[in-house]
Structures are given as C-alpha cells and as structure tokens.
Design a protein around this motif. Sequence first.
Motif, PDB file in Angstrom:
ATOM      1  N   LEU A 109       0.745  -1.286  -0.018  1.00 35.90           N
ATOM      2  CA  LEU A 109      -0.096  -0.061   0.029  1.00 35.90           C
ATOM      3  C   LEU A 109       0.729   1.122   0.054  1.00 35.90           C
ATOM      4  O   LEU A 109       1.775   1.302   0.728  1.00 35.90           O
ATOM      5  N   CYS A 110       0.685   2.210  -0.696  1.00 36.50           N
ATOM      6  CA  CYS A 110       1.305   3.498  -0.869  1.00 36.50           C
ATOM      7  C   CYS A 110       0.995   4.427  -0.146  1.00 36.50           C
ATOM      8  O   CYS A 110      -0.105   4.150   0.370  1.00 36.50           O
ATOM      9  N   ALA A 111       1.829   5.391   0.071  1.00 37.11           N
ATOM     10  CA  ALA A 111       1.228   6.469   1.167  1.00 37.11           C
ATOM     11  C   ALA A 111      -0.154   7.210   0.644  1.00 37.11           C
ATOM     12  O   ALA A 111      -0.768   7.620   1.420  1.00 37.11           O
ATOM     13  N   ASP A 112      -0.126   7.582  -0.645  1.00 33.44           N
ATOM     14  CA  ASP A 112      -1.398   8.129  -1.229  1.00 33.44           C
ATOM     15  C   ASP A 112      -2.566   7.434  -0.718  1.00 33.44           C
ATOM     16  O   ASP A 112      -3.684   7.803  -0.479  1.00 33.44           O
ATOM     17  N   CYS A 113      -2.431   6.084  -1.182  1.00 29.79           N
ATOM     18  CA  CYS A 113      -3.788   5.287  -1.070  1.00 29.79           C
ATOM     19  C   CYS A 113      -4.141   5.200   0.405  1.00 29.79           C
ATOM     20  O   CYS A 113      -5.193   4.829   0.931  1.00 29.79           O
ATOM     21  N   ARG A 114      -2.930   4.903   1.252  1.00 30.14           N
ATOM     22  CA  ARG A 114      -3.286   5.083   2.649  1.00 30.14           C
ATOM     23  C   ARG A 114      -3.793   6.100   3.152  1.00 30.14           C
ATOM     24  O   ARG A 114      -4.887   6.095   3.897  1.00 30.14           O
ATOM     25  N   ARG A 115      -3.560   7.191   2.897  1.00 33.26           N
ATOM     26  CA  ARG A 115      -4.073   8.640   3.133  1.00 33.26           C
ATOM     27  C   ARG A 115      -5.548   8.543   2.670  1.00 33.26           C
ATOM     28  O   ARG A 115      -6.389   8.916   3.567  1.00 33.26           O
ATOM     29  N   ARG A 123     -14.142   8.370  -1.013  1.00 33.98           N
ATOM     30  CA  ARG A 123     -14.880   7.471  -1.519  1.00 33.98           C
ATOM     31  C   ARG A 123     -14.439   5.731  -1.176  1.00 33.98           C
ATOM     32  O   ARG A 123     -15.157   5.044  -1.485  1.00 33.98           O
ATOM     33  N   ARG A 124     -13.047   5.770  -0.866  1.00 29.76           N
ATOM     34  CA  ARG A 124     -12.542   4.691  -0.651  1.00 29.76           C
ATOM     35  C   ARG A 124     -12.221   4.541   0.816  1.00 29.76           C
ATOM     36  O   ARG A 124     -11.396   3.698   1.116  1.00 29.76           O
ATOM     37  N   TYR A 125     -13.046   5.225   1.635  1.00 26.20           N
ATOM     38  CA  TYR A 125     -12.586   5.107   3.074  1.00 26.20           C
ATOM     39  C   TYR A 125     -12.817   3.681   3.521  1.00 26.20           C
ATOM     40  O   TYR A 125     -13.954   2.979   3.507  1.00 26.20           O
ATOM     41  N   LEU A 126     -11.737   3.237   4.331  1.00 25.50           N
ATOM     42  CA  LEU A 126     -11.589   2.028   4.822  1.00 25.50           C
ATOM     43  C   LEU A 126     -11.911   0.784   3.720  1.00 25.50           C
ATOM     44  O   LEU A 126     -12.355  -0.583   4.010  1.00 25.50           O
ATOM     45  N   TYR A 127     -11.701   1.021   2.249  1.00 30.94           N
ATOM     46  CA  TYR A 127     -12.035  -0.143   1.541  1.00 30.94           C
ATOM     47  C   TYR A 127     -10.873  -0.719   1.349  1.00 30.94           C
ATOM     48  O   TYR A 127      -9.882  -0.365   0.897  1.00 30.94           O
ATOM     49  N   PRO A 128     -10.945  -1.977   1.580  1.00 24.30           N
ATOM     50  CA  PRO A 128      -9.891  -3.221   1.680  1.00 24.30           C
ATOM     51  C   PRO A 128      -9.128  -3.361   0.353  1.00 24.30           C
ATOM     52  O   PRO A 128      -8.080  -4.072   0.386  1.00 24.30           O
ATOM     53  N   PHE A 129      -9.415  -2.724  -0.667  1.00 21.61           N
ATOM     54  CA  PHE A 129      -8.977  -3.380  -1.862  1.00 21.61           C
ATOM     55  C   PHE A 129      -8.611  -1.971  -2.640  1.00 21.61           C
ATOM     56  O   PHE A 129      -8.494  -2.228  -4.117  1.00 21.61           O
ATOM     57  N   THR A 130      -8.199  -0.837  -2.440  1.00 22.18           N
ATOM     58  CA  THR A 130      -8.019   0.558  -3.053  1.00 22.18           C
ATOM     59  C   THR A 130      -6.399  -0.048  -3.452  1.00 22.18           C
ATOM     60  O   THR A 130      -5.599  -0.550  -2.699  1.00 22.18           O
ATOM     61  N   ASN A 131      -6.026   0.620  -4.489  1.00 23.73           N
ATOM     62  CA  ASN A 131      -4.708   0.676  -5.135  1.00 23.73           C
ATOM     63  C   ASN A 131      -4.525   1.503  -6.196  1.00 23.73           C
ATOM     64  O   ASN A 131      -5.423   2.258  -6.696  1.00 23.73           O
ATOM     65  N   CYS A 132      -3.596   1.643  -6.684  1.00 24.25           N
ATOM     66  CA  CYS A 132      -3.000   2.700  -7.976  1.00 24.25           C
ATOM     67  C   CYS A 132      -1.837   2.242  -8.684  1.00 24.25           C
ATOM     68  O   CYS A 132      -1.501   1.177  -8.506  1.00 24.25           O
ATOM     69  N   THR A 133      -1.360   2.919  -9.544  1.00 25.72           N
ATOM     70  CA  THR A 133      -0.204   2.600 -10.286  1.00 25.72           C
ATOM     71  C   THR A 133       0.902   2.142  -9.581  1.00 25.72           C
ATOM     72  O   THR A 133       2.240   1.363  -9.871  1.00 25.72           O
ATOM     73  N   ASN A 134       1.047   2.980  -8.208  1.00 24.90           N
ATOM     74  CA  ASN A 134       2.272   2.725  -7.361  1.00 24.90           C
ATOM     75  C   ASN A 134       2.041   1.682  -6.298  1.00 24.90           C
ATOM     76  O   ASN A 134       3.135   1.171  -5.526  1.00 24.90           O
ATOM     77  N   CYS A 135       0.876   0.965  -6.224  1.00 26.60           N
ATOM     78  CA  CYS A 135       0.927   0.020  -5.224  1.00 26.60           C
ATOM     79  C   CYS A 135      -0.424  -0.960  -5.485  1.00 26.60           C
ATOM     80  O   CYS A 135      -1.354  -0.804  -6.547  1.00 26.60           O
ATOM     81  N   GLY A 302      10.413 -11.504  14.112  1.00 18.66           N
ATOM     82  CA  GLY A 302      10.172 -11.304  12.611  1.00 18.66           C
ATOM     83  C   GLY A 302       8.844 -10.503  12.729  1.00 18.66           C
ATOM     84  O   GLY A 302       7.676 -10.703  13.204  1.00 18.66           O
ATOM     85  N   MET A 303       8.920  -9.163  12.117  1.00 19.89           N
ATOM     86  CA  MET A 303       7.951  -8.216  12.207  1.00 19.89           C
ATOM     87  C   MET A 303       7.649  -7.520  10.748  1.00 19.89           C
ATOM     88  O   MET A 303       8.724  -7.627  10.023  1.00 19.89           O
ATOM     89  N   MET A 304       6.506  -7.285  10.623  1.00 16.51           N
ATOM     90  CA  MET A 304       6.073  -6.555   9.250  1.00 16.51           C
ATOM     91  C   MET A 304       4.912  -5.446   9.573  1.00 16.51           C
ATOM     92  O   MET A 304       4.528  -5.401  10.539  1.00 16.51           O
ATOM     93  N   LEU A 305       4.830  -4.660   8.769  1.00 12.15           N
ATOM     94  CA  LEU A 305       3.954  -3.687   8.677  1.00 12.15           C
ATOM     95  C   LEU A 305       2.912  -3.846   7.737  1.00 12.15           C
ATOM     96  O   LEU A 305       2.995  -4.756   6.606  1.00 12.15           O
ATOM     97  N   PRO A 306       1.776  -3.336   8.044  1.00  8.21           N
ATOM     98  CA  PRO A 306       0.308  -3.710   7.293  1.00  8.21           C
ATOM     99  C   PRO A 306       0.767  -3.258   5.811  1.00  8.21           C
ATOM    100  O   PRO A 306       1.252  -2.169   5.507  1.00  8.21           O
ATOM    101  N   TYR A 307       0.683  -4.246   4.949  1.00 10.48           N
ATOM    102  CA  TYR A 307       0.994  -4.110   3.457  1.00 10.48           C
ATOM    103  C   TYR A 307       0.023  -4.053   2.469  1.00 10.48           C
ATOM    104  O   TYR A 307       0.010  -3.626   1.246  1.00 10.48           O
ATOM    105  N   THR A 308      -1.302  -4.315   2.914  1.00 15.92           N
ATOM    106  CA  THR A 308      -2.447  -4.400   2.156  1.00 15.92           C
ATOM    107  C   THR A 308      -3.311  -3.194   2.749  1.00 15.92           C
ATOM    108  O   THR A 308      -3.284  -2.947   4.229  1.00 15.92           O
ATOM    109  N   PRO A 309      -4.369  -2.462   1.738  1.00 13.15           N
ATOM    110  CA  PRO A 309      -5.322  -1.712   2.480  1.00 13.15           C
ATOM    111  C   PRO A 309      -6.126  -2.737   3.543  1.00 13.15           C
ATOM    112  O   PRO A 309      -6.650  -2.000   4.475  1.00 13.15           O
ATOM    113  N   LEU A 310      -6.428  -3.771   3.487  1.00 12.61           N
ATOM    114  CA  LEU A 310      -7.094  -4.733   4.314  1.00 12.61           C
ATOM    115  C   LEU A 310      -6.543  -4.788   5.810  1.00 12.61           C
ATOM    116  O   LEU A 310      -7.123  -4.469   6.539  1.00 12.61           O
ATOM    117  N   HIS A 311      -5.001  -5.015   5.636  1.00 10.64           N
ATOM    118  CA  HIS A 311      -4.274  -4.816   6.805  1.00 10.64           C
ATOM    119  C   HIS A 311      -4.509  -3.434   7.442  1.00 10.64           C
ATOM    120  O   HIS A 311      -4.907  -3.459   8.792  1.00 10.64           O
TER     121      HIS A 311
END
Length: 760
Positions: A109-115, A123-135, A302-311
Amino acid sequence: MAPVVRKQILVKGVVQGVGFRPHVYKLAAEYKLGGWVKNDASGVTIEAEGPRAAVEAFIKAVPARRPAAARVDSLVSRAVAPAGEKTFSITKSGGRAPAAAIIPADLALCADCRRELLAPADRRYLYPFTNCTNCGPRFTIVERVPYDRPYTTMAGFKMCPACRAEYADPLDRRFHAQPNACPVCGPSVRLEAGGKALAGPAALERTAELLIAGRIGALQSLGGFHLACRADDAAAVKKLRAAKRRPHKPFAVMAPSLAAARKLCVISPAEAAALAAPEAPVVMLRRRAGFTEPAPGLSRLGMMLPYTPLHAALFALLGRKGFAGPLVMTSGNFRDEPICKDGPDVKARLSGVAAFSLFHDRPIHNRCDDSVAYEAAGELRLARRARGYVPAAVKLPAVGPSVLACGADLKNTFCLTRGGEAFLSQHIGDLSEPLNQEFFRETLGNLRGLLKARPALTVHDLHPDYASTAIARSLPGRKLAVQHHAAHALSVAAEHGVTGPFLGVAFDGTGYGADGCIWGSEFLVFGGGTWRRAGHLKYFALPGGDIGALEIWRPALALVKDALGPDWRRRAGKLFSAIPAAKAATVERMLEAGLNCPQTSSMGRLFDAFSFISGVRTEATYEAQGPLELESLLPTRAAGAYKFGSRKVSGLLELDPAPAVRAAVADRNAGLKPGVISARLHAGLSAAASAAAVNLAREYGLKTVCLSGGVFQNRTLLELVTRKIGKAGLKVLSNRQVPASDGGLALGQAWYALKGYKPA
Ligand code: ZN
Ligand code: ZN
Ligand code: FE
C-alpha cells in the motif's frame, strides 16, 4: 524552426503495472512531444516526435525519472520517419512478440492510497482493495501476460463510471491501474464466524472485535491466508501453537506502524527502510525485553507492517476499539504445507484452527507467502524470497539457453532462466510434504506460462532420493545432477557476477556429497570450468541420520565420545544425564557397530551438538532451533575461543572439532553459562574457518571467497568470517538477493549448468 525527429524507444525491465506509461505520457507533455506509448509483450514501446534536443532530453528522462517501483534494464532507441504527430497518446497493449516483459511483484500500500483509505470523506474510506499504479496486487493476481486487467483475477469485476474515469485519465494516479476498484464495483470481504456471515464494513468491524477478544482468525490476504491473533495474548498464541503443532517455532507479527514496532524492537535505518519498502517483507528485528510469546528463546522477532489496504483498515479499526498492539500473522497452513489460497482450502485445512474466517472475492492466482529479510554484515538479506520479490529477476553475468533448476527438498524454490535473467519461484517449502510437490508443479506451470520459457535442460540436486530429483526426472528433456554445496557457492557467484576462479565456503545442515557422505562444511575451488573439494570439517557419525537434526543430543554424543575417547562417560560428567540411559546406550552401540551412522561434515549438526553441550536444549522442535537460541545469547562478553584442529588428509584440508568439543564440555562441567560457550564457539569457529579459507585461497591462487549455506544466516558467524577473510586482502561475497539457505540453491544450480561446470 529546429528540425523535427522521431524516435522509436524500446524499454525493458519492470515497466508494466508500475505507472510507467503515465510517467512517459507526463514527460512527453512536459517536453511538448507528439507520439505514443504502449505496453507490449517485451516491455514498453514509445514513439516520440519533436525538436531533436527535446526528444534527446525526453529519452534521458524516461529512465532517470522513472516511477519508484519501476526498473529499467535496457533502453534502446532508433530514428524513424517523422509522422507529423503533434499530440501524445497512450495506445492499447498489443503485439505477439515473445514475452520478455516482466510481471511486477506485488507492491505494498502506497502513502497516497493509505491517506485516502483513512480519510472519512474519501469514497474509498476503509475500502480494503484500494490501489493505484504505485501499489497493489500484481504477481498474485496475474494469469497471463501482458499485464492487463482481462488477464488478471480482476477480470470479473466491471469498473463503475468513477473508477473507469480514473483508469482512463493519463494524469490520474490510477491511470491503467489494472486492479483499480472501489466499494461500488470492486471486491469485498465476507466474514464467517460461528455459522453467521457478515459482509463489507460490518465484517471488518466484527473481525476487529473477534481479534480483540482473543480469537484466532483466518484472514485472506494478498498471496494466501494468514492465521491471526493478538500477539500479546499468551493464551491465544498458545492455542495457535497447539493447533499448528508448532510448540516453539517463531511466528511473524504485524505491528500497526513503525512507531509501534519500535516500542517492541530496536530498528536500524536499513531495517526501517525494509519494513516500509514496497516489498514489505517480514524483517528479523532485535527484540526489546519482554514480549517473548511469538518467538520464545530467540533474540530476534520477525515483524512486518500492514502491506495491504485490508491490513491497514483492520488496524485502524483495532486502534479505534482500543487495541494498538501487534497481531501474530503467520502463514495460513499446517506446519510445512503450502499456504491456503481460497475458501474451500481454508475450510478443508484450517477449520480446526480458526474460530472465524475473513474471505474476499478477488481470487489469488499465484499463492505467495510473506518474504523474510534480515540485516547482516551491513546488508539487507533474504531468508525467504516470496511476496514482493517474485517474479523480479536476478541478473546473471552471462546470457544462455533457458534452464530449469529444481532446487533441493528443504525451503524449496526453483529457478527458470531466460537469456541473462534468472527467475526464482516464490518459497515453496519442504518437498517431503506431498501438497508442496503439487504446489511446485502448479507454480512451475504458472511461471513457465508467464515467462513463456521452454527450458532446454533440467537441473536437480545430486541426492538420488530427493523429491525435487524425482520431479526433475519426471519432466521431459535433458537432466543434469549438481552437487549441493557447489550449487550453494555458485548462487553467490551468480548474483555477484563472479565469472573467474573463486573459493566457495558452504556451511549448511545437509547435502548429498560426491562421495555419498552427508556434506555440510565444504571448501570448494572453482576455476577453468571445473570445481573440486579442497577441504571440509572432519567427518563425524550421525547416529540415526536425519533424526539428529531434532534429537540434537545424538550428534553431540557422537562428537563427545569421539573427542573424549574411551573414558568419555566419566569425563563428560552429567552432560547426558537428561537423556534416558537406555536411549543413550542404544546410540552408543550404534556408534560402536557403525549401524545407521552416516558420516557427515555437517556444520548444522555441529552447531546442534554445541547447543546441546552448552545446555541450551536437549532436543529441537524445529530445524536449527538450538543454533538460533545459541546465537540469541550473543553478544556475550567472554574471552577465549575454542580451537579446531587443522591438517591435510590425502590432499584435503580437514578441520577437526575435537579440541573445541573437549573445551566446551570442560566449560559446561565447570558451570560456565551457555552464552560463554556460544561466544567461544563463534570466535573459534570463525577463526578456524577463515584461516582455512585464507590458506586454501593462497594455495590455489584465488582472490575471491563466496560464503553460502544456511549456517551463514548466523549473523555473528557471517560478520566474523567476512571480516577475518577480508583482513587477509581477499574479496568476500555472500548472498543478498537470494537466501543463503537452500531457498537460494536453485540459482546456483542454474548457473552451474549455464557455465558448464564439471567436477575436476
Ligand atoms: Zn497506491
Ligand atoms: Zn468503482
Ligand atoms: Fe543446503
């Protein structure tokens, strides 16, 4: 008027699905050029027309100002006749040329999509499948090339007018973002819990509540399912361990943010960068005190950060409900089986583990586990190469015919080469598990299709009984068997472009030797198209064979008996008192009769034996548990280093562990702490291995040393050996792009075949 020129420009590399065409479009507008850009099966083709200086500047800017996730491997341009075109357009994908285009790896997930995701008015507030050409999803949803929506698992979703407008607008961040979607037209989630089902935002809300209440859930993610629960809930983690039959093996956790991760772990700048990178791997971090549940006995977590909009949406909801901690997010599978990828799969295999399941309806075509990275000797390295990295190619030092290398049976990955590029499969796992053999074949079919590769040769391990060998033999065409440790060493040579002579040092748990013994601490000389063994750890017996990797007291008993001589029982003191006398006596008889006692030079088993001798543990519940715990006791301030013997035996340098074993037993019996024994082992072994490498390099006139094998994932050992050999003026290389373990073996096998190596 400046003269008008027109150039055709071919760009290859990671240029599809990463916002490359909008980037070209914007540049063309900036330089006021006419022409077009399109995706085709070999990459991106551009025609640009305008004043010569503007066209030249444009050609320079195309790679120089590329989008973050793009990689340009080659750019060639040639003059074509001007067509009088004044405007620039993005045209449809086309062409039936042989596929050289590279499917991009999945992008976090990129910073723009996260924002947008976290903005209530969007219109994509908390939508778990948002994406763009960067993510967003890429490899995991691709069925065919070129990378276009109809050839992905998004084909079944028809874009709504709003999404369609974004998709068609060259200046929009979602221009030709193939998985573009919104709550109106895109995929959605569905929760199944206790016979009830919920959909959409209510499903996510309820998921957050169930997790907070300590339930274990199966969450459909990007490349497969995770099993998730609160990482701070000892009872939940314990239940998960019982269900997965993994009493101690570390679980990865997902922290809500980098700031939250820093509360639990010490994070270096390189580690922080890795956590936040588009690849978003699990990163092995130094744990602060406490919080031991996910990785008992180990200093790393072993640690990771949320990497999908769902996370990201889930953690936002968890935070709102008052839970700001990390979640355990372990692969949704049983022990070493492949990761589950769809509903029926989860119902069949995980229903006994998970109290609830959160599904979504965007199918996973290529299942892909989380990648695991760690920093050692100043570099970021991979312990598991999968999501985010696959199918990015490893550049080979030379071009050759296509070959398929099947890897080994543990931590399996395979490798397909095409031209000068090596494509490693995602982590497949332990091939002794039949479901993983199916996963291998499924993935081979998928990757061959995407790459349109027709391998002329199939390479496999020398081990006659490996499942990977059997799979290779079942495939049509020519075969080549490659010795395990030669392949390890060559995996380093391949990724670092070493084409000349070098010394390979391969330390691992087990590999079939050219003499039929189990090799595992090998010094190998490569040069002039041949390789030979130049040195190794002195053979010791492995009573019971493979079982010694778990019953680590067995190799310990063999080594101690050998090192202490006939009087060993008395001299070992209470060392074996925790082992049932009858069992120990049986092993002793096996050793004396030479019954089921294969000879080995395994460094993994030597480490296992030392973890037993030091008192860290008597048995392991997963491979390398003892050595990992032993390393976790470092750094320990302790003077001294255990000595290893070194002598030439019929032309081979032999390192003898007996003096080190005797000293360690004496230290243990003197009541010294395991950390001291660990420090002395690491110091002594690194000194002995480095001296052996330096001496052999001098003897054979070599300037480069390649270190590989799973034992070199031991950070301390890698750093000490690298420094010591480097001090002697030799160049020391180790794995970065592929795992040092068997997870990177296939690369070395492929390179062996392409270089045409033969045993000397
Ligand atoms: Zn994005
Ligand atoms: Zn839409
Ligand atoms: Fe190995």
